[in-house]
Design an enzyme around this catalytic site. Sequence first.
Site, PDB file in Angstrom:
ATOM      1  N   HIS A  81       0.835  -1.201   0.000  1.00 23.97           N
ATOM      2  CA  HIS A  81       0.000   0.000   0.000  1.00 23.97           C
ATOM      3  C   HIS A  81       0.876   1.259   0.000  1.00 23.97           C
ATOM      4  CE1 HIS A  81      -3.610   2.410   1.163  1.00 23.97           C
ATOM      5  NE2 HIS A  81      -2.680   3.187   1.713  1.00 23.97           N
ATOM      6  N   GLU A  82       1.793   1.316   0.962  1.00 20.56           N
ATOM      7  CA  GLU A  82       2.630   2.523   1.071  1.00 20.56           C
ATOM      8  C   GLU A  82       3.571   2.644  -0.127  1.00 20.56           C
ATOM      9  OE1 GLU A  82       1.510   4.553   3.097  1.00 20.56           O
ATOM     10  OE2 GLU A  82       0.436   3.236   4.482  1.00 20.56           O
TER      11      GLU A  82
ATOM     12  N   GLU B 176      -4.537   7.955  -2.902  1.00 27.26           N
ATOM     13  CA  GLU B 176      -4.994   6.683  -2.347  1.00 27.26           C
ATOM     14  C   GLU B 176      -5.359   5.699  -3.460  1.00 27.26           C
ATOM     15  OE1 GLU B 176      -4.590   6.054   0.704  1.00 27.26           O
ATOM     16  OE2 GLU B 176      -5.831   4.300   1.129  1.00 27.26           O
TER      17      GLU B 176
HETATM   18 ZN    ZN Z   1      -2.969   5.237   1.911  1.00 27.24          ZN
END
Ligand code: ZN
Length: 506
Positions: free
Chosen positions: A270-271, A300
């Site tokens: 995710h990061e 995001e």
């Molecule tokens: Zn995020």
Amino acid sequence: MNSPDWQALYEQVCNHARQTAVLASIEALLGWDERTMMPPQGAQYRAEQIRLLAGLLHSRRTDPQWGEQLARLAESPLMADPLSDQAVTIRRLKRQYDKDVRLPQRLVEELAQTASLAQHVWQQARRNNDFKAFLPWLEKTFQLKREQAEAVGYPECRYDALLDDFEPETRTSQVAQVLIELRDRLVPLIGRILGSRRKPDSSLLRRYYPRQAQEAFGRQVAETIGFDFTAGRLDVTVHPFCSSIGPRDCRITTRYNEHRFQDAFFGILHEAGHGLYDQGLREDQYGLPLGEAVSLGIHESQSRLWENVVGRSLAFWRYFFPKAQEFFPQALGDVSLEAFYFAINEVRPSLIRVEADEATYNLHILIRFELEQALLEGDLRAADAPGAWNEKYRQYLGITPPDDTQGVLQDIHWSAGLVGYFPTYALGNLYATQLFQQAQAELGDLSEAFERGEFRPLLDWLRTKIHQQGQRYLAPELIQQVTGRPLSSQPLLEHLEAKFLPLYES
Ligand code: ZN
């Protein structure tokens, strides 16, 4: 003035913005240090450092001479083509300036200092399950946020003013509409999944996964999808995040649990997805709108795309599962790819947002979105937040947190003053699937490439369509531009149905 003078003035304005970005990057470095390295007793002095920097930054961002130069440029011939680099830069800088000048310096400093101190109280309160300790800080934060909204102004409701910091020019009512549309189709889908007799054996993810192997494997995967570790770092923190200190210095963090493989692994992915966006921004435009991310929702979308759409796909694991078995021979040696794939895609209502599956995740967001609107409007008292939280979890997910650590205290956002931020997570999921659908429409089925460990075609597409565009378009315009249609809940629902129904109903 003749034209060369306009050019000189433009350069002057850009230099001011670039210098402001240098100062902001120092603040970002202090923030990263605070959450990864700083000893607890350093908190008080760090808050002073942050307060001073926030004040300096605010006076640079609201410098009257700079504002006057921006106003002149906004009326100049440089605006003739509204989509030229110069016109976009001037328009975005001026909008931000007009917003910043409405915030009193005192409020800006108080917000920064409160956020810095409240985060430390929150960390302890979360650890000790002590909501009462955090309550005064929660009250203070929402009080300051109300003042901020009133100072900045808003088209329909206070929440609009705060949302605008993260998702510029997007209204609360627009977000609510798409989230409610999503909820109304998602709840029955989740019901269908939970009603199935087929269940994954998720216990295999709770076997022993040594921390060092998790880190080594996570690094290898992040590198394979394109994250550049010569221009980035991976460290440990309580609440994972990605922070870019400047061009070629992107820091990601995670937290390890040796009996929950998915936490750190998908956290890193995710990061790293956020990091790929930052590493793909135009370096020559650093500190200027064309070198900055469009919005948090779009940011995001990049992290959720890599974490879920790619990272929880069967094709991805056809390539990586044999490698995972080498890193974790004891835990995965006797596990089949299919069993593993089903386990990492288990749908089960749970208490913790960051650990939620792809299907129920958006309901966690909806809960926070509704609560923080009520807190901001004063319809909900901060003291009543834990009860309201628990009630909504019962209502939307059918479960009740046993304590506040797993309830209202779980997320860092409110302590950090990030009110209006949560909806960008759901927007990210929506944007991610809509973008991925479009990428496949243009590039063809990407699963064969993933099976061979080739992620470059997708990354290059994202670089061109999203990363290199900076803030040329607002988020809704960008989505329209790239996918040919406005934001819709349809692609996410299609993605969830296509993934989960075969798993649960075959
Ligand atoms: Zn995020």
